[in-house]
Write a protein that holds these residues in place. Structure first.
Motif, short mmCIF file in Angstrom:
data_model
loop_
_atom_site.label_atom_id
_atom_site.label_comp_id
_atom_site.label_asym_id
_atom_site.label_seq_id
_atom_site.Cartn_x
_atom_site.Cartn_y
_atom_site.Cartn_z
N GLY A 294 0.82 -1.21 0.00
CA GLY A 294 0.00 0.00 0.00
C GLY A 294 0.85 1.26 0.00
N VAL A 295 1.92 1.25 0.78
CA VAL A 295 2.84 2.39 0.79
C VAL A 295 3.49 2.57 -0.58
N ALA A 296 3.89 1.45 -1.20
CA ALA A 296 4.50 1.53 -2.53
C ALA A 296 3.53 2.13 -3.54
N LEU A 297 2.25 1.78 -3.43
CA LEU A 297 1.25 2.36 -4.33
C LEU A 297 1.10 3.85 -4.08
N ARG A 298 1.16 4.27 -2.82
CA ARG A 298 1.09 5.69 -2.51
C ARG A 298 2.28 6.44 -3.11
N ARG A 299 3.42 5.77 -3.20
CA ARG A 299 4.63 6.37 -3.77
C ARG A 299 4.71 6.20 -5.27
N ARG A 300 3.72 5.50 -5.84
CA ARG A 300 3.70 5.18 -7.26
C ARG A 300 4.92 4.33 -7.66
N ALA A 301 5.41 3.56 -6.70
CA ALA A 301 6.50 2.63 -6.94
C ALA A 301 5.87 1.29 -7.34
N PHE A 302 5.37 1.23 -8.55
CA PHE A 302 4.53 0.11 -8.97
C PHE A 302 5.29 -1.21 -9.05
N ASP A 303 6.56 -1.19 -9.43
CA ASP A 303 7.34 -2.43 -9.47
C ASP A 303 7.51 -3.00 -8.07
N ASP A 304 7.77 -2.13 -7.10
CA ASP A 304 7.89 -2.58 -5.71
C ASP A 304 6.57 -3.16 -5.22
N ALA A 305 5.48 -2.48 -5.55
CA ALA A 305 4.16 -2.96 -5.13
C ALA A 305 3.88 -4.35 -5.71
N LYS A 306 4.24 -4.54 -6.97
CA LYS A 306 4.02 -5.84 -7.63
C LYS A 306 4.78 -6.94 -6.91
N THR A 307 6.05 -6.68 -6.57
CA THR A 307 6.88 -7.68 -5.88
C THR A 307 6.30 -8.01 -4.51
N LEU A 308 5.87 -7.00 -3.78
CA LEU A 308 5.31 -7.21 -2.44
C LEU A 308 4.00 -7.99 -2.50
N LEU A 309 3.17 -7.68 -3.47
CA LEU A 309 1.91 -8.40 -3.61
C LEU A 309 2.14 -9.86 -4.02
N GLU A 310 3.15 -10.09 -4.83
CA GLU A 310 3.49 -11.47 -5.20
C GLU A 310 3.96 -12.24 -3.96
N GLY A 311 4.72 -11.59 -3.09
CA GLY A 311 5.15 -12.23 -1.86
C GLY A 311 3.99 -12.51 -0.93
N ALA A 312 3.05 -11.59 -0.87
CA ALA A 312 1.89 -11.77 0.00
C ALA A 312 0.98 -12.89 -0.49
N ALA A 313 0.96 -13.13 -1.79
CA ALA A 313 0.05 -14.13 -2.36
C ALA A 313 0.26 -15.51 -1.75
#
Length: 351
Positions: free
Chosen positions: A142-161
């Motif tokens: 969520g923080v990565a999305l707020r920062r528009r760091a979309f690649d980081d958000a993608k990696t974190l969401l893949e880890g959470a899956a």
């Protein structure tokens, strides 16, 4: 409920200096203390492991648990893994992690760097070795999305899956992924097609789990689902469809977040239909809901809707307030929305 940061006292004599000076956070000592409070004694914990076939004698297990108390936030080793496997983390601690990882929690409205610092503090053993870590990863995404760091958000969401198991975590993961996918492709049709399966999955999970979710969470998830769907409808030019979606939400005020989403969406849709006064009243009411719930970011978004309805030059003060709040939050996504609103207002003023 805001996360409680455990106390630092209770460290044993001779504990390594660097561990004694470690940042405050949830430690193995806190974890063992919580287990003893629930189950009575170290011996009771040891017997549980023996009964599960995870140890041969209680004496050696008790000694290992005592040593574990001094591990701070370092790797808990085999005994830590076994305790987490049998007992999990205390419900109160998981609730604190969930508070940090849920988008409709006020935690996500704190300044970005403060959110990062708190999440990193909790992304350490024992919590990081448990399935409750899913909420920390979702919070960081969520923080990565707020920062528009979309690649980081993608990696974190893949880890959470790999860790999502509860209905709430699954819904949260699908909604966050949907939001990410909707921002990755400038082509409206492709973005909507990529996000749609996640929205459908979130809807199905919510429908199946509604009775077991707290009413406030169910209302917030429902409002978020509608907001995602309405966003897609507005992007493809279906303003009437978007407005109908917001009108489908319950009229009672179950939770400030859900009420904000409903009234802000209605205000935007009615403004596009030319119902200025009704739209302005709803937009201001949405700002009140945001304030009542402690949602600073939502208040900025509500102010942007108010400014859109007011129009230039009447909206100058409203935009200035929104900009000042977004800057204090260090929120890139929010600042971009403010900048776009200011540019749009400037063009209208110039025209």
């Amino acid at each position: 409920m805001a996360p409680r940061l455990p106390r630092r006292n209770g460290q044993k004599t001779g504990q390594r200096l660097e561990e004694a000076q470690a940042p405050i956070g949830y430690t193995w000592a806190d974890y063992v203390e919580a287990l003893v409070a629930e189950h009575g004694t170290l011996a009771a914990l040891a017997w549980k492991l023996v009964e599960r076939g995870l140890a041969e004698d209680t004496t050696s297990v008790e000694r290992a648990i005592r040593r574990l108390r001094g591990r701070g936030q370092r790797d808990g080793g085999l005994i830590g893994q076994r305790l987490l496997r049998v007992f999990g983390v205390p419900a109160t601690v998981e609730a604190q992690a969930r508070w940090m990882g849920t988008y409709h929690s006020p935690f996500g409205d704190l300044p970005v760097q403060l959110c990062v610092d708190q999440l990193r503090l909790w992304d350490r053993p024992p919590l990081s070795e448990s399935r409750a870590r899913v909420w920390i990863l979702l919070g960081l995404a969520g923080v990565a999305l707020r920062r528009r760091a979309f690649d980081d958000a993608k990696t974190l969401l893949e880890g959470a899956a790999a860790l999502v198991d509860s209905p709430a975590a699954r819904i949260e993961h699908h909604l966050a992924t949907s939001y990410l996918l909707s921002r990755l492709d400038a082509d409206v049709a492709r973005a909507e097609a990529a996000a749609r399966p996640h929205l459908e999955s979130a809807r199905n999970i919510l429908d199946a789990a509604r009775v077991e979710l707290p009413p406030a969470d169910a209302a917030c998830f429902q409002a978020r689902l509608v907001d995602h769907q309405a966003f897609d409808a507005n992007r493809r030019g279906d303003a009437a469809g978007a407005l109908a979606l917001y009108r489908s939400l319950p009229t009672e005020d179950v939770h400030p977040f859900a009420s904000y989403r409903r009234d802000a969406g209605l205000a935007f849709g009615l403004h596009r239909q030319g119902a200025r006064e009704e739209a302005l009243e709803l937009a201001r009411r949405a700002c009140e809901h945001a304030g009542d719930g402690g949602y600073v970011r939502l208040r900025v978004m509500g102010l942007l809707i108010v400014a859109r309805i007011q129009g230039a030059p009447d909206n100058a003060g409203t935009l200035a307030r929104a900009s000042a709040i977004a800057k204090r939050l260090e929120d890139s996504e929010l600042l971009l929305r403010v900048e776009r609103a200011q540019e749009r207002s400037s063009k209208h003023r110039g025209g």
